[in-house]
Design an enzyme around this catalytic site. Sequence first.
Site, PDB file in Angstrom:
ATOM      1  N   LYS A  13       2.349  21.959  41.364  1.00  7.53           N
ATOM      2  CA  LYS A  13       1.078  21.838  41.659  1.00  7.53           C
ATOM      3  C   LYS A  13       0.197  20.793  41.829  1.00  7.53           C
ATOM      4  O   LYS A  13      -0.509  20.214  42.835  1.00  7.53           O
ATOM      5  CB  LYS A  13       0.129  22.946  40.422  1.00  7.53           C
ATOM      6  CG  LYS A  13       0.434  24.156  40.389  1.00  7.53           C
ATOM      7  CD  LYS A  13      -0.160  25.070  39.273  1.00  7.53           C
ATOM      8  CE  LYS A  13       0.154  24.262  37.955  1.00  7.53           C
ATOM      9  NZ  LYS A  13       1.364  24.524  37.332  1.00  7.53           N
ATOM     10  N   ARG A  88      -6.648  30.639  34.200  1.00  6.56           N
ATOM     11  CA  ARG A  88      -5.330  30.778  33.867  1.00  6.56           C
ATOM     12  C   ARG A  88      -5.303  32.113  33.200  1.00  6.56           C
ATOM     13  O   ARG A  88      -4.060  32.400  32.753  1.00  6.56           O
ATOM     14  CB  ARG A  88      -4.766  29.854  32.816  1.00  6.56           C
ATOM     15  CG  ARG A  88      -3.894  28.474  33.259  1.00  6.56           C
ATOM     16  CD  ARG A  88      -3.745  27.784  32.019  1.00  6.56           C
ATOM     17  NE  ARG A  88      -2.563  27.191  32.075  1.00  6.56           N
ATOM     18  CZ  ARG A  88      -2.309  26.146  32.510  1.00  6.56           C
ATOM     19  NH1 ARG A  88      -3.168  25.257  33.416  1.00  6.56           N
ATOM     20  NH2 ARG A  88      -1.006  25.428  32.437  1.00  6.56           N
ATOM     21  N   ARG A 127      10.671  15.065  34.660  1.00 11.14           N
ATOM     22  CA  ARG A 127       9.171  14.621  35.116  1.00 11.14           C
ATOM     23  C   ARG A 127       8.831  13.286  34.415  1.00 11.14           C
ATOM     24  O   ARG A 127       9.269  13.213  33.012  1.00 11.14           O
ATOM     25  CB  ARG A 127       8.187  15.817  35.152  1.00 11.14           C
ATOM     26  CG  ARG A 127       6.827  15.107  35.162  1.00 11.14           C
ATOM     27  CD  ARG A 127       5.741  16.162  35.767  1.00 11.14           C
ATOM     28  NE  ARG A 127       5.614  17.120  34.411  1.00 11.14           N
ATOM     29  CZ  ARG A 127       4.915  18.146  34.523  1.00 11.14           C
ATOM     30  NH1 ARG A 127       4.077  18.333  35.488  1.00 11.14           N
ATOM     31  NH2 ARG A 127       4.570  18.783  33.508  1.00 11.14           N
ATOM     32  N   ARG A 160       5.541  13.589  29.367  1.00 15.06           N
ATOM     33  CA  ARG A 160       4.390  14.412  28.811  1.00 15.06           C
ATOM     34  C   ARG A 160       5.005  15.025  27.362  1.00 15.06           C
ATOM     35  O   ARG A 160       6.104  15.155  27.353  1.00 15.06           O
ATOM     36  CB  ARG A 160       3.997  15.506  29.433  1.00 15.06           C
ATOM     37  CG  ARG A 160       2.785  15.050  30.250  1.00 15.06           C
ATOM     38  CD  ARG A 160       2.251  15.793  31.439  1.00 15.06           C
ATOM     39  NE  ARG A 160       2.445  17.400  31.072  1.00 15.06           N
ATOM     40  CZ  ARG A 160       1.973  18.174  31.995  1.00 15.06           C
ATOM     41  NH1 ARG A 160       1.380  18.102  33.178  1.00 15.06           N
ATOM     42  NH2 ARG A 160       1.818  19.820  31.460  1.00 15.06           N
TER      43      ARG A 160
HETATM   44  P1  AP5 Z   1       4.489  19.014  39.159  1.00 15.66           P
HETATM   45  O1  AP5 Z   1       3.791  18.887  40.309  1.00 15.66           O
HETATM   46  O2  AP5 Z   1       3.795  17.725  38.068  1.00 15.66           O
HETATM   47  O3  AP5 Z   1       4.074  20.472  38.538  1.00 15.66           O
HETATM   48  P2  AP5 Z   1       2.960  21.204  38.212  1.00 15.66           P
HETATM   49  O4  AP5 Z   1       3.095  22.645  38.740  1.00 15.66           O
HETATM   50  O5  AP5 Z   1       1.596  20.484  38.237  1.00 15.66           O
HETATM   51  O6  AP5 Z   1       3.458  21.525  36.491  1.00 15.66           O
HETATM   52  P3  AP5 Z   1       2.624  21.211  35.088  1.00 15.66           P
HETATM   53  O7  AP5 Z   1       3.603  21.122  34.003  1.00 15.66           O
HETATM   54  O8  AP5 Z   1       1.529  20.264  35.540  1.00 15.66           O
HETATM   55  O9  AP5 Z   1       1.780  22.681  34.995  1.00 15.66           O
HETATM   56  P4  AP5 Z   1       1.249  23.263  33.638  1.00 15.66           P
HETATM   57  O10 AP5 Z   1       0.583  24.279  34.381  1.00 15.66           O
HETATM   58  O11 AP5 Z   1       2.338  23.558  32.671  1.00 15.66           O
HETATM   59  O12 AP5 Z   1       0.402  22.112  33.078  1.00 15.66           O
HETATM   60  P5  AP5 Z   1      -1.001  21.642  32.837  1.00 15.66           P
HETATM   61  O13 AP5 Z   1      -1.148  20.350  32.965  1.00 15.66           O
HETATM   62  O14 AP5 Z   1      -1.682  22.426  33.942  1.00 15.66           O
HETATM   63  O15 AP5 Z   1       5.910  18.866  39.260  1.00 15.66           O
HETATM   64  C1  AP5 Z   1       6.631  18.992  38.290  1.00 15.66           C
HETATM   65  C2  AP5 Z   1       8.129  18.209  38.483  1.00 15.66           C
HETATM   66  O16 AP5 Z   1       9.020  18.654  39.670  1.00 15.66           O
HETATM   67  C3  AP5 Z   1       7.766  16.495  38.779  1.00 15.66           C
HETATM   68  O17 AP5 Z   1       8.741  15.928  38.190  1.00 15.66           O
HETATM   69  C4  AP5 Z   1       7.720  16.552  40.309  1.00 15.66           C
HETATM   70  O18 AP5 Z   1       8.203  15.448  40.749  1.00 15.66           O
HETATM   71  C5  AP5 Z   1       8.963  17.601  40.702  1.00 15.66           C
HETATM   72  N1  AP5 Z   1       8.751  18.395  41.691  1.00 15.66           N
HETATM   73  C6  AP5 Z   1       7.489  18.791  42.435  1.00 15.66           C
HETATM   74  N2  AP5 Z   1       7.942  19.740  43.630  1.00 15.66           N
HETATM   75  C7  AP5 Z   1       9.324  19.597  43.679  1.00 15.66           C
HETATM   76  C8  AP5 Z   1      10.015  19.763  44.622  1.00 15.66           C
HETATM   77  N3  AP5 Z   1       9.433  20.850  45.760  1.00 15.66           N
HETATM   78  N4  AP5 Z   1      11.310  19.866  44.684  1.00 15.66           N
HETATM   79  C9  AP5 Z   1      11.784  18.907  43.489  1.00 15.66           C
HETATM   80  N5  AP5 Z   1      11.089  18.592  42.504  1.00 15.66           N
HETATM   81  C10 AP5 Z   1       9.540  18.703  42.745  1.00 15.66           C
HETATM   82  O19 AP5 Z   1      -1.401  22.320  31.649  1.00 15.66           O
HETATM   83  C11 AP5 Z   1      -0.983  21.681  30.543  1.00 15.66           C
HETATM   84  C12 AP5 Z   1      -1.388  22.472  29.174  1.00 15.66           C
HETATM   85  O20 AP5 Z   1      -2.958  22.341  29.175  1.00 15.66           O
HETATM   86  C13 AP5 Z   1      -1.136  24.092  29.204  1.00 15.66           C
HETATM   87  O21 AP5 Z   1      -0.058  24.361  28.708  1.00 15.66           O
HETATM   88  C14 AP5 Z   1      -2.313  24.487  28.318  1.00 15.66           C
HETATM   89  O22 AP5 Z   1      -2.275  24.187  26.814  1.00 15.66           O
HETATM   90  C15 AP5 Z   1      -3.460  23.440  28.703  1.00 15.66           C
HETATM   91  N6  AP5 Z   1      -4.424  23.824  29.577  1.00 15.66           N
HETATM   92  C16 AP5 Z   1      -4.432  23.360  30.904  1.00 15.66           C
HETATM   93  N7  AP5 Z   1      -5.458  24.330  31.565  1.00 15.66           N
HETATM   94  C17 AP5 Z   1      -5.708  25.129  30.903  1.00 15.66           C
HETATM   95  C18 AP5 Z   1      -6.794  26.361  31.209  1.00 15.66           C
HETATM   96  N8  AP5 Z   1      -7.234  26.786  32.442  1.00 15.66           N
HETATM   97  N9  AP5 Z   1      -6.814  27.335  30.332  1.00 15.66           N
HETATM   98  C19 AP5 Z   1      -6.258  26.956  28.963  1.00 15.66           C
HETATM   99  N10 AP5 Z   1      -5.407  26.040  28.632  1.00 15.66           N
HETATM  100  C20 AP5 Z   1      -5.116  25.008  29.557  1.00 15.66           C
HETATM  101 MG    MG Z   2       0.457  19.689  36.870  1.00 15.50          MG
END
Ligand code: AP5
Ligand code: MG
Length: 218
Positions: A13, A88, A127, A160
């Site tokens: 994402k 979410r 990552r 992270r």
């Molecule tokens: P990356 O693009 O960073 O992945 P991502 O989909 O953004 O994954 P996240 O881990 O950020 O998602 P998440 O939903 O767990 O975390 P968030 O920060 O939203 O890519 C990942 C890796 O793969 C990188 O190393 C990249 O280089 C590689 N890659 C990408 N595409 C690739 C490809 N095609 N091929 C190979 N490699 C690839 O949330 C974190 C926490 O915050 C949650 O757990 C929760 O506690 C809280 N939170 C956030 N939003 C909310 C909400 N709305 N409500 C409640 N809690 C929330």
């Molecule tokens: Mg992300």
Amino acid sequence: MRILILGAPGAGKGTQATFIKEEFNIPHISTGDIFRENLRNETELGLKAKSYMNEGKLVPDDLTIELVKDRLSWEDAKNGFLLDGFPRNLNQAESLTKFLDEAGVRLDAVVDIETDKDALVKRICGRRMCKDCGASFHVEFNPPKQEGVCDHCGGELYTRDDDNEETVLKRIGVYEKETSPLIEYYDRFGIVLKIDGNRSVDEVKASIIDGLKGKNDR
Ligand code: AP5
Ligand code: MG
Ligand code: ZN
């Protein structure tokens, strides 16, 4: 354009958001990035969110929903935005629909990146993220030009706290239970763009940008 990006942890994402925001000139609003910034600045919100994030759980809706409504009211989001990591769960989605209805606008597209679980775990565990601009890299699949340094802004790269195998499996479980039903929710609006995330960053990017341009031209 008003866009949401959905997908399990590690689906790409954040990676794809960088391309989408440049293509459509809209702000990238990531609730995860906002929480992490608050954590770094040791704000009250950051301290409240920390334990949930480190355990792979959702931060409670009463903290999250108001934060997003406020961010969507900024001037830069008036003509479009890209939401990443919100909504979410169904309650967040319904709050967003209500908020947009009241503003007299609607979403143009929901990008759903679907990726196999094995790939998600490998991506998360390798990552590295930029402290300054939030860009994502991967030690093997998407390495920065210089180790430990962001290609985009020269910022320092870090791992992270929630990027370990144990927490990522929990986050994937939460995604499957709470977030994946949103695909059906948005399917009713006919705006879901399904993307196969098991391909290279460039291939995924091309399908998303083509698909979004198609929706934009309608
Ligand atoms: P990356 O693009 O960073 O992945 P991502 O989909 O953004 O994954 P996240 O881990 O950020 O998602 P998440 O939903 O767990 O975390 P968030 O920060 O939203 O890519 C990942 C890796 O793969 C990188 O190393 C990249 O280089 C590689 N890659 C990408 N595409 C690739 C490809 N095609 N091929 C190979 N490699 C690839 O949330 C974190 C926490 O915050 C949650 O757990 C929760 O506690 C809280 N939170 C956030 N939003 C909310 C909400 N709305 N409500 C409640 N809690 C929330
Ligand atoms: Mg992300
Ligand atoms: Zn950077």
